[in-house]
Each structure stands twice: as C-alpha cells, then as structure tokens.
Design an enzyme around this catalytic site. Structure first.
Site, mmCIF file in Angstrom:
data_model
loop_
_atom_site.group_PDB
_atom_site.id
_atom_site.type_symbol
_atom_site.label_atom_id
_atom_site.label_comp_id
_atom_site.label_asym_id
_atom_site.label_seq_id
_atom_site.Cartn_x
_atom_site.Cartn_y
_atom_site.Cartn_z
ATOM 1 N N ASP A 129 45.407 28.933 44.709
ATOM 2 C CA ASP A 129 46.176 29.027 45.785
ATOM 3 C C ASP A 129 47.389 28.433 45.842
ATOM 4 O OD1 ASP A 129 43.781 30.302 46.646
ATOM 5 O OD2 ASP A 129 43.060 28.692 48.001
ATOM 6 N N ARG A 164 44.017 58.173 48.695
ATOM 7 C CA ARG A 164 43.479 57.184 49.533
ATOM 8 C C ARG A 164 44.330 55.936 49.758
ATOM 9 N NH1 ARG A 164 38.027 56.509 45.821
ATOM 10 N NH2 ARG A 164 36.923 58.359 46.961
ATOM 11 N N ARG A 278 39.693 33.888 39.191
ATOM 12 C CA ARG A 278 39.592 32.716 38.564
ATOM 13 C C ARG A 278 39.319 32.566 37.113
ATOM 14 N NH1 ARG A 278 35.291 29.574 42.296
ATOM 15 N NH2 ARG A 278 36.616 29.477 44.585
#
Length: 346
Positions: A129, A164, A278
């Site tokens: 993060d 999309r 991760r």
C-alpha cells in the site's frame, strides 16, 4: 566486534521483497560473525518459540522468490497480557540479542511496544500500500504496481473484444497509492482512490465521452477502500476482522460495476485483483531495496539501537522512531490526484 544472536520475523500480509530483506540481513550478519534465527509465522514464532536457522545456504538462492521463507501471520501478542509475557520469556530463552521485524504499521507497532519493555527491536518497512509515514518507500510496492499494470493491460484486451467496461478493484485500505500509480502506468481510463470522494456523475460523463468518440470499452481502477457516496454497503464480510481490528475489505468494485451498468446501459464487469497483487517474483527495485534495508537493520543492531525502523529518505536509509508512524497513514495528496487527472483518457 562482538558476535550476536539476531532473530528475524516477517509479519502481516506477505509481499515481494521479504526474502531479499531476509537475505540482506543474513549476509550482513555473516560479516559480523553473527548467528541469525528465523521466527516462523510472524509474532506467532516468538509466542511459540517456533524457529528455524538462517544460514548462508538457506538464503543464497531466495532473491527471486516471492513471499517469505519464514511464513507470516497477523498475530498480535498484545491482545493478551499472558502472550506478552510469554514472548518476553521466549526472547530470553532463545538467547536473542536483538530482533529485526519486517512488516507494516501493525508489525512495527508491536516491535515498538516490545522495545519499550526492554527487548532490542529494529524494523524494516514493507507494505504494497506504500502508506507508512516517515518513509518514501516500502518493500512490495514496486512489484505490486507492476502486477496491477499487467492486469490492466490484459483486462483492456478483453474489454475491447467484448465492448465492455471493466472495473478493476485494487488493494488500498486508506491510501490510494497502488491504485493511482498502477492505474496511471497501466493507462486506466478513470481512477478512484479513498482520499478523494468519488463523483460518480463525473465518472459516468467521462465514460459517455469515450463512447461518443467511438471508443467501445473502458477500464476503471478503484482502490478497495473507496466509499461510494450514497451507499451503505459493508466493505468486507461481516465478522471478518483480523487480530489488529482491521475489516477485510472487498466488494466496492462489484457495487461500482453494477452502478455503471445501471446508469449507462453498458455491460460492465468487475475484477478483484486481491491477493494476486502480493505474489510473484520481486521486481529489481524490491530486490535491491530488500538487500539494503536488511543490511542497514543489522548495522543498527550493532550500533545498539532499538525502537527504530529503517526509513527511505531520498537516496538515503535513515533510522526513524517507530512511534512516529503509529496510528498514521501516508495518504495521496488530493491536489496531486487532481493534477494527474489530466492523464485519464479523454
């Protein structure tokens, strides 16, 4: 130069760069003639005195391996007083001179508390993060950004093929560094982060403009911690709380995808990258930084320091008091976010 017996653990969520840091610690410790002991599965290893030796042979080939050879957990020994005492006893029984904890705010916070109890502790910062205060970099971020960029590239291919909109949910509980950097580098058409309240009408108009000029698809990046205005959805499964009180997030991407499809009438899908971010082999930067951070941590141990973590400040590695990051989050400056919106597709 006195020889020491140094413990090492990795706590919290795993990420690329942990093994290089372990290798850096062991390699530097060998210069001092130290013995390095690995504590398995984070603070649980100290609580249970569950250890493994960390020799040259154990670490010489782990640079390119993701995750951590020591294992990790979100164990919080300070939830129970008896666990705290058990950890202190085991620290002494293991004859440790110091312990190096590799982790984020929670793991380093525990190290700080043990330091105040008289156990020598040094921290190494890691979190994909990149939300730790007092440091310009945390292990795992660089590799995770690469994963996000690759995912956006792949998802754009399928979005284009099926005309999309695809919403990509990216990790980031309180800070949007990973979503913002990954989204910008991956060419996402729009990015939402926790630090800036999302304007859904602005997002809808942005997608309308893309389609009006003939584009048949869009990719929207959103951090998992974003709170969509007007929605009271639970951003995590009820009861799914870790030992540090954090709700396990996930689901905002699905809500946003439903709203886009409902308001614009365009088929929209959500993809939650989750733990993919991760894993995998560490990037070159995470390998080098892991080695350097590990080396510096050992040097601080031999300087008799404790209660500090190795921070990255520009091109220098400097010791910083762990208490300075407790309860704080390094957020994206909203002004910076607004300035880079010019790179969202037009």
């Amino acid at each position: 130069m006195s020889k020491m017996r140094i413990g090492v653990l990795t706590g919290g969520g795993d990420c690329p760069g942990l093994n290089p840091a372990i290798r850096g610690i062991v390699m530097r410790a060998l210069d001092y003639g130290d013995e390095v002991i690995g504590l398995k599965y984070g603070w649980a290893g100290l609580l249970k005195a569950d250890t493994m030796p960390l020799s040259l042979e154990m670490v010489e080939d782990i640079l390119e391996i993701g995750g951590t050879i020591l294992g990790s957990s979100r164990t919080n020994p300070f939830k129970k007083e008896e666990d705290v005492q058990k950890c202190v006893e085991n620290f002494k029984k293991l004859n440790l001179d110091a312990l190096i904890a590799i982790g984020g705010e929670d793991t380093l916070g525990v190290a700080s508390k043990f330091s105040k109890l008289g156990l020598p502790m040094i921290g190494v910062p890691k979190t994909i993060d990149k939300d730790l205060e007092e440091t310009d970099y945390t292990l795992g971020f660089d590799t995770a950004v690469e994963v996000v960029v690759d995912a956006i590239k792949r998802l754009r291919d399928t979005a284009r093929s099926h005309a999309r909109v695809i919403v990509v949910e990216i990790m980031g509980r309180h800070a949007g560094w990973l979503a913002l950097y990954g989204g910008l580098a991956g060419g996402a058409d729009y990015i939402l982060i926790p630090e800036v309240e999302p304007n859904l009408e602005d997002l809808y108009n942005h997608i309308r403009k893309l389609y009006a000029r003939g584009r048949n698809h869009a990719v929207v990046a959103i951090a998992e911690g974003v709170q969509l205005p007007g929605f009271t959805y639970q951003k995590g499964q009820e009861g799914m709380v870790d030992a540090f009180g954090h709700i396990r997030l996930g689901g905002v991407g699905n809500v946003l995808a439903e709203e886009i499809q409902k308001n614009l009438g365009i088929e929209t899908r959500a993809v939650i990258l989750s733990h993919l971010q991760r894993g995998g082999s560490p990037s070159i930067r995470d390998r080098i930084m892991g080695l350097l951070l590990g080396k510096k941590a050992v040097d601080l141990v031999h300087e008799g320091k404790s209660g500090l973590f190795v921070a990255v400040k520009g091109n220098e590695l400097v010791p910083v008091d762990i208490t300075l990051i407790e309860g704080k989050t390094k957020n994206v400056d909203p002004a910076f976010y607004e300035s880079v919106k010019t790179f969202f597709n037009k």
